[in-house]
Design a protein around this motif. Structure first.
Motif, PDB file in Angstrom:
ATOM      1  N   LEU A 157       0.841  -1.184   0.000  1.00  0.00           N
ATOM      2  CA  LEU A 157       0.000   0.000   0.000  1.00  0.00           C
ATOM      3  C   LEU A 157       0.881   1.239   0.000  1.00  0.00           C
ATOM      4  O   LEU A 157       1.872   1.306   0.732  1.00  0.00           O
ATOM      5  CB  LEU A 157      -0.905   0.022   1.239  1.00  0.00           C
ATOM      6  CG  LEU A 157      -1.855  -1.178   1.385  1.00  0.00           C
ATOM      7  CD1 LEU A 157      -2.486  -1.171   2.780  1.00  0.00           C
ATOM      8  CD2 LEU A 157      -2.933  -1.152   0.311  1.00  0.00           C
ATOM      9  N   LEU A 158       0.514   2.227  -0.799  1.00  0.00           N
ATOM     10  CA  LEU A 158       1.310   3.441  -0.928  1.00  0.00           C
ATOM     11  C   LEU A 158       0.920   4.521   0.067  1.00  0.00           C
ATOM     12  O   LEU A 158       1.598   5.541   0.169  1.00  0.00           O
ATOM     13  CB  LEU A 158       1.190   3.997  -2.350  1.00  0.00           C
ATOM     14  CG  LEU A 158       1.837   3.143  -3.448  1.00  0.00           C
ATOM     15  CD1 LEU A 158       1.488   3.690  -4.833  1.00  0.00           C
ATOM     16  CD2 LEU A 158       3.340   3.072  -3.264  1.00  0.00           C
ATOM     17  N   ARG A 178       7.225  15.447  -3.331  1.00  0.00           N
ATOM     18  CA  ARG A 178       8.367  16.246  -2.854  1.00  0.00           C
ATOM     19  C   ARG A 178       9.689  15.636  -3.308  1.00  0.00           C
ATOM     20  O   ARG A 178      10.612  16.351  -3.735  1.00  0.00           O
ATOM     21  CB  ARG A 178       8.333  16.344  -1.325  1.00  0.00           C
ATOM     22  CG  ARG A 178       7.294  17.296  -0.780  1.00  0.00           C
ATOM     23  CD  ARG A 178       7.566  17.642   0.670  1.00  0.00           C
ATOM     24  NE  ARG A 178       7.499  16.462   1.536  1.00  0.00           N
ATOM     25  CZ  ARG A 178       6.392  16.049   2.141  1.00  0.00           C
ATOM     26  NH1 ARG A 178       5.264  16.715   1.980  1.00  0.00           N
ATOM     27  NH2 ARG A 178       6.420  14.991   2.922  1.00  0.00           N
ATOM     28  N   GLN A 179       9.791  14.323  -3.221  1.00  0.00           N
ATOM     29  CA  GLN A 179      11.031  13.666  -3.627  1.00  0.00           C
ATOM     30  C   GLN A 179      11.222  13.739  -5.135  1.00  0.00           C
ATOM     31  O   GLN A 179      12.361  13.886  -5.613  1.00  0.00           O
ATOM     32  CB  GLN A 179      11.006  12.216  -3.147  1.00  0.00           C
ATOM     33  CG  GLN A 179      11.053  12.098  -1.629  1.00  0.00           C
ATOM     34  CD  GLN A 179      10.879  10.672  -1.135  1.00  0.00           C
ATOM     35  OE1 GLN A 179      10.384   9.799  -1.856  1.00  0.00           O
ATOM     36  NE2 GLN A 179      11.277  10.419   0.100  1.00  0.00           N
ATOM     37  N   ALA A 200      11.264  -3.081 -10.202  1.00  0.00           N
ATOM     38  CA  ALA A 200      12.298  -3.765  -9.425  1.00  0.00           C
ATOM     39  C   ALA A 200      12.562  -3.082  -8.092  1.00  0.00           C
ATOM     40  O   ALA A 200      12.881  -3.751  -7.095  1.00  0.00           O
ATOM     41  CB  ALA A 200      13.591  -3.841 -10.236  1.00  0.00           C
ATOM     42  N   ARG A 201      12.451  -1.764  -8.039  1.00  0.00           N
ATOM     43  CA  ARG A 201      12.705  -1.068  -6.775  1.00  0.00           C
ATOM     44  C   ARG A 201      11.639  -1.400  -5.726  1.00  0.00           C
ATOM     45  O   ARG A 201      11.925  -1.437  -4.521  1.00  0.00           O
ATOM     46  CB  ARG A 201      12.772   0.442  -6.997  1.00  0.00           C
ATOM     47  CG  ARG A 201      14.003   0.880  -7.780  1.00  0.00           C
ATOM     48  CD  ARG A 201      14.150   2.384  -7.776  1.00  0.00           C
ATOM     49  NE  ARG A 201      15.284   2.816  -8.581  1.00  0.00           N
ATOM     50  CZ  ARG A 201      16.529   2.898  -8.146  1.00  0.00           C
ATOM     51  NH1 ARG A 201      16.805   2.551  -6.896  1.00  0.00           N
ATOM     52  NH2 ARG A 201      17.496   3.310  -8.942  1.00  0.00           N
ATOM     53  N   GLU A 217       8.542   5.977   1.158  1.00  0.00           N
ATOM     54  CA  GLU A 217       9.837   5.361   0.887  1.00  0.00           C
ATOM     55  C   GLU A 217      10.485   5.985  -0.353  1.00  0.00           C
ATOM     56  O   GLU A 217       9.838   6.167  -1.386  1.00  0.00           O
ATOM     57  CB  GLU A 217       9.678   3.853   0.687  1.00  0.00           C
ATOM     58  CG  GLU A 217       9.196   3.116   1.930  1.00  0.00           C
ATOM     59  CD  GLU A 217      10.271   3.012   2.993  1.00  0.00           C
ATOM     60  OE1 GLU A 217      11.442   3.389   2.709  1.00  0.00           O
ATOM     61  OE2 GLU A 217       9.960   2.559   4.111  1.00  0.00           O
ATOM     62  N   HIS A 218      11.779   6.275  -0.244  1.00  0.00           N
ATOM     63  CA  HIS A 218      12.485   6.905  -1.363  1.00  0.00           C
ATOM     64  C   HIS A 218      12.508   5.994  -2.591  1.00  0.00           C
ATOM     65  O   HIS A 218      12.471   6.484  -3.732  1.00  0.00           O
ATOM     66  CB  HIS A 218      13.905   7.257  -0.936  1.00  0.00           C
ATOM     67  CG  HIS A 218      14.658   8.069  -1.943  1.00  0.00           C
ATOM     68  ND1 HIS A 218      14.189   9.274  -2.428  1.00  0.00           N
ATOM     69  CD2 HIS A 218      15.845   7.856  -2.576  1.00  0.00           C
ATOM     70  CE1 HIS A 218      15.051   9.770  -3.295  1.00  0.00           C
ATOM     71  NE2 HIS A 218      16.063   8.931  -3.415  1.00  0.00           N
ATOM     72  N   ALA A 219      12.556   4.689  -2.377  1.00  0.00           N
ATOM     73  CA  ALA A 219      12.545   3.754  -3.511  1.00  0.00           C
ATOM     74  C   ALA A 219      11.285   3.908  -4.353  1.00  0.00           C
ATOM     75  O   ALA A 219      11.314   3.699  -5.569  1.00  0.00           O
ATOM     76  CB  ALA A 219      12.671   2.310  -3.009  1.00  0.00           C
ATOM     77  N   VAL A 220      10.180   4.282  -3.721  1.00  0.00           N
ATOM     78  CA  VAL A 220       8.934   4.502  -4.467  1.00  0.00           C
ATOM     79  C   VAL A 220       9.082   5.713  -5.382  1.00  0.00           C
ATOM     80  O   VAL A 220       8.659   5.685  -6.550  1.00  0.00           O
ATOM     81  CB  VAL A 220       7.747   4.676  -3.504  1.00  0.00           C
ATOM     82  CG1 VAL A 220       6.492   5.109  -4.261  1.00  0.00           C
ATOM     83  CG2 VAL A 220       7.473   3.373  -2.759  1.00  0.00           C
TER      84      VAL A 220
END
Length: 244
Positions: A64-65, A139-140, A209-210, A93-96
């Motif tokens: 879930l995001l 933001r990221q 993959a992330r 999460e930064h990977a998202v």
């Protein structure tokens, strides 16, 4: 003994959603070597309680995001009945954000060039904090892009994607891309594909993959934590590599 990993997913009546989650499950299985199953919260079977009943003590990873009702209330309630550990979800999460960036760039290449403005479109939630995942991803993403980035929501919150795109056109932007902060194809991705004035719409994220690496790292952390608590020595090596 390796603990089972159960992906807790919202579920969708769209067949492509199940296919995307199945690809993610296969990738996570290769990364972890763990048995991986999928439990659904709605729309599809098997349900999460049905899956956990056969896997007591499993590690549940909420796919879930956002940190809305499912992540904070009903998944922990179901998991507690079967002595299962629940990891945090994918919100913030930064990977998202990196996966979102990859999907956006792929969509721009297919469209013939970069966008001059981007709308990050999340599912939307009326629960306090439920939209934090989308806001953080935006933001990221702003740190990775040289163009304006704004947010929109497919339900429960405003602005709607069509409104956000229209505002950017009013401000003079012509190539407005939509980055789907969504996990799998479904009614929201279908709606985004029909928003007037979009330059391109990026694909959802579940089988990136992330995301698989993030799930694997969450599982590894939960197993290691349980091992420390029980002094059983159970651990899954390589979490650092999975999180990279």
């Amino acid at each position: 003994m390796t603990r089972d990993l159960v992906l807790a997913v919202h579920g969708s009546a769209v067949p492509e959603a199940g296919e995307a989650v199945a690809r993610l499950a296969d990738h996570v299985r290769r990364l972890t070597g763990a048995p991986v199953a999928v439990g659904h919260l709605d729309h599809q079977t098997p349900s999460l309680p049905y899956v956990l009943a056969d896997r007591p003590g499993a590690v549940v990873v909420p796919l879930l995001l956002g940190d809305g009702y499912h992540r904070t209330v009903d998944i922990p309630a179901v998991a507690s009945h079967f002595d299962c550990a629940v990891t945090r979800g994918l919100s913030g999460e930064h990977a998202v954000a990196l996966a979102l960036y990859d999907r956006l760039r792929a969509a721009e290449r297919a469209a013939g060039g970069p966008a001059d403005a981007v709308v990050v479109a999340g599912a939307g939630s009326s629960r306090p904090g439920g939209n934090d995942g989308t806001l953080t991803a935006a933001r990221q993403l702003r740190l990775l892009l040289p163009v304006p980035v704004t947010v929109a929501y497919c339900s429960a919150s405003t602005p709607a994607p069509a409104e956000a795109v229209a505002r950017l056109h009013t401000d003079g932007f012509r190539r407005v891309a939509v980055a789907a902060h969504l996990l799998a194809p479904g009614r929201f991705t279908r709606a985004l594909a029909t928003v007037p004035g979009t330059w391109t719409v990026a694909a959802p994220l579940a089988d990136h993959a992330r995301v698989a690496g993030l799930v694997a790292a969450s599982y590894a952390g939960a197993v290691a934590s349980a091992g420390r608590r029980t002094a059983s020595g159970v651990r899954v090596p390589g979490a650092e590599a999975w999180a990279a």
